[in-house]
Design an enzyme around this catalytic site. Structure first.
Site, PDB file in Angstrom:
ATOM      1  N   LYS A   1      44.948  38.064  46.337  1.00  0.00           N
ATOM      2  CA  LYS A   1      46.390  38.234  46.078  1.00  0.00           C
ATOM      3  C   LYS A   1      47.265  37.762  47.234  1.00  0.00           C
ATOM      4  CE  LYS A   1      45.207  42.390  43.460  1.00  0.00           C
ATOM      5  NZ  LYS A   1      45.454  43.821  43.238  1.00  0.00           N
TER       6      LYS A   1
ATOM      7  N   ASP B   1      41.989  51.835  40.679  1.00  0.00           N
ATOM      8  CA  ASP B   1      43.085  52.088  39.739  1.00  0.00           C
ATOM      9  C   ASP B   1      42.599  52.545  38.364  1.00  0.00           C
ATOM     10  OD1 ASP B   1      42.025  49.599  39.127  1.00  0.00           O
ATOM     11  OD2 ASP B   1      43.929  48.539  39.154  1.00  0.00           O
TER      12      ASP B   1
END
Length: 509
Positions: free
Chosen positions: A198, A234
């Site tokens: 990312k 997550d």
């Protein structure tokens, strides 16, 4: 008004309809499947030629589920997991919420160019998880490419400022840390960064324990303290945030930009973990399903092209077939081919349609939500469309989003069937905590997934619960559950004990 014959698609199926409407899809309830000579039948066959490879039979979905079942076993093996495409990572979360959790917790959520700091309160009497306060902090571009010490000092500073502004600095609160980068978790509070993604490339972090780096940064400040730290994936946060509301929630699933799932596995089956008693949440990383070629027979030419032009060819094949990052591009490639073959838009490809990435996945949801949306989007894409063109585009979107829902259902059915077999139950009642924009935003995805998983796992009664802030409230709940007395677990070294590579097949499949 005189009736006319049009080819339409509805829940009832596909076929030809007599309709006086100028909107054939609005009149889909009048479907009369049959064969007609001439150009209409030829047109139908031509459209179906492009879409048929995306249409998976129940038998094919059962086969996909069976293949994933084998990969789960490979991922759980102590020696076989290294080569397993589905990694089955231990999370060291040993229990789901039981309603006795209470207190104040901090949560850190780092997964992009911003990170969040939260104060969460769990109220046992009211059975509520409350987000008391939160703050978003930016990470400058130069810091994303700087040193690890700079990054964690910045995080520690923002956390300190948050505690100061909310009068929490005098307390020592447990912290849930959602760190959304590839890590090897060794304990609940020890997680080694494998590689940055990312756009991050901070030096001195890869191969290091990110919890320790955070603690060292806080120690360098010296003006506040934190309690125990729990590392949170997550997907696990999604399961745990739903688990406080519904204590039968033992699966977390995300279907958004990417896709993943976790579930509660019997410790004795997790060969990399010492111990025989109890359960542990396993982060499946099921996006990698198919990386060994086991799904090649159901890949279309468009899937192959999406993979080939991606930043990580050959990796996360299952994710590329079903998740939001890729669905729009699959639709675009189909529309481009149909247009080149003179079936759509008078054979004219606009600049936007011809550009990779410009047909966004959100367009699929909007187009399927109504023909007027389809007309508007096609106009914005610079296309010279007819009513038939718009209807065909809706059909393409529906076909590809449906495949996504059905493949996701096949994977989920594998997990619920495994839990049922693990516990030797004739019938399983369980809840799945879900998050992700595809599941939340698409008009029919959730209903199609739920219907398909009921067919693929008929001995399981499944409730679906949409997560509220898995990376915030869910992270706090992981930390809360970790406060309860429980057996501690450790990851076994390769040399510890023996691993029977001939894993047993599950019964009852």
């Amino acid at each position: 008004m005189q009736n006319k014959r049009v080819y339409v698609k509805s829940e009832a199926g596909r076929g030809w309809a007599d309709t006086a409407s100028n909107d054939p899809l609005e009149m889909a309830a009048t479907i009369q499947p049959c064969c007609f000579p001439g150009f209409l039948q030829s047109w139908k066959i031509t459209v179906e030629k492009y879409l048929q490879p995306f249409q998976l039979s129940p038998e094919t979905l059962q086969e996909v589920s069976a293949r994933l079942r084998k990969d789960l076993l490979r991922g759980l093996g102590k020696h076989s997991h290294h080569k397993a495409p589905v990694k089955m990572l231990p999370t060291f979360v040993r229990a789901t919420p039981d309603g006795t959790e209470k207190g104040d917790f901090l949560a850190l959520d780092l997964g992009g160019t911003n990170f969040r700091v939260l104060h969460v309160r769990v109220e046992e009497e009211a059975q509520k998880v409350l987000k008391m306060d939160s703050q978003i902090c930016a990470i400058p571009q130069e810091m994303m490419l700087g040193t690890g010490e700079q990054l964690f000092d910045h995080i520690a500073t923002c956390l300190g400022d948050f505690l100061e502004s909310h009068n929490l600095k005098g307390q020592t609160l447990p912290l849930g840390f959602t760190f959304s980068f590839p890590c090897e978790q060794l304990e609940i509070d020890k997680s080694i960064l494998i590689r940055w993604t990312k756009g991050f490339n901070c030096s001195g972090v890869e191969g290091k324990d990110v919890v320790q780096l955070l603690k060292e940064a806080i120690h360098r400040r010296g003006d506040y303290h934190i309690g125990s730290v729990a590392m949170v994936n997550d997907t696990v946060g999604t399961m745990m945030s739903c688990g406080y509301k519904d204590q039968s929630c033992e699966i977390g699933m995300i279907i958004g930009t990417g896709t993943n799932a976790c579930y509660m596995e019997e410790i004795k089956n997790v060969k990399r973990i010492e111990g025989e008693d109890g359960r542990m949440c396993i982060n499946t990383e099921w996006g990698g399903f198919g990386d060994d070629g086991c799904l090649d027979d159901i890949l279309t030419e468009f899937d192959v092209e999406v993979d080939k032009t991606s930043i990580n060819p050959g990796v996360h094949i299952f994710e590329k077939m079903i998740s939001g990052m890729y669905l729009g591009e699959i639709v675009r490639l189909v529309l481009v081919k149909m247009t080149k073959d003179k079936l759509l838009f008078k054979g004219q490809i606009s600049e936007a349609l011809g550009t990779r990435g410009l047909f966004e996945t959100k367009f699929i949801s909007e187009i399927e939500d109504g023909l007027e949306n389809a007309k508007k989007i096609l106009t914005e894409l610079g296309l010279d469309w007819s009513l038939v063109d718009a209807s065909v585009v809706r059909l393409v979107c529906d076909t590809i989003s449906s495949r996504s829902a059905y493949l996701c259902a096949a994977a989920l059915a594998t997990l619920v069937n495994r839990i049922r077999n693990n516990r030797k139950l004739g019938h399983l009642k369980t809840t799945v905590g879900v998050d992700g924009t595809v599941y939340r935003k698409h008009p029919t995805f959730s209903s199609k997934l739920q219907k398909a998983v009921r067919l693929l796992a008929p001995q399981c009664d499944i409730t679906f619960l949409v997560s509220e802030d898995g990376s915030g409230k869910g992270a706090a709940m992981v930390t809360a559950v970790a406060q309860r007395p429980a057996h501690q677990s450790r990851l076994l070294e390769e040399s510890d004990g023996e691993d029977n590579e001939e894993e047993e097949e599950e019964e009852g499949q």
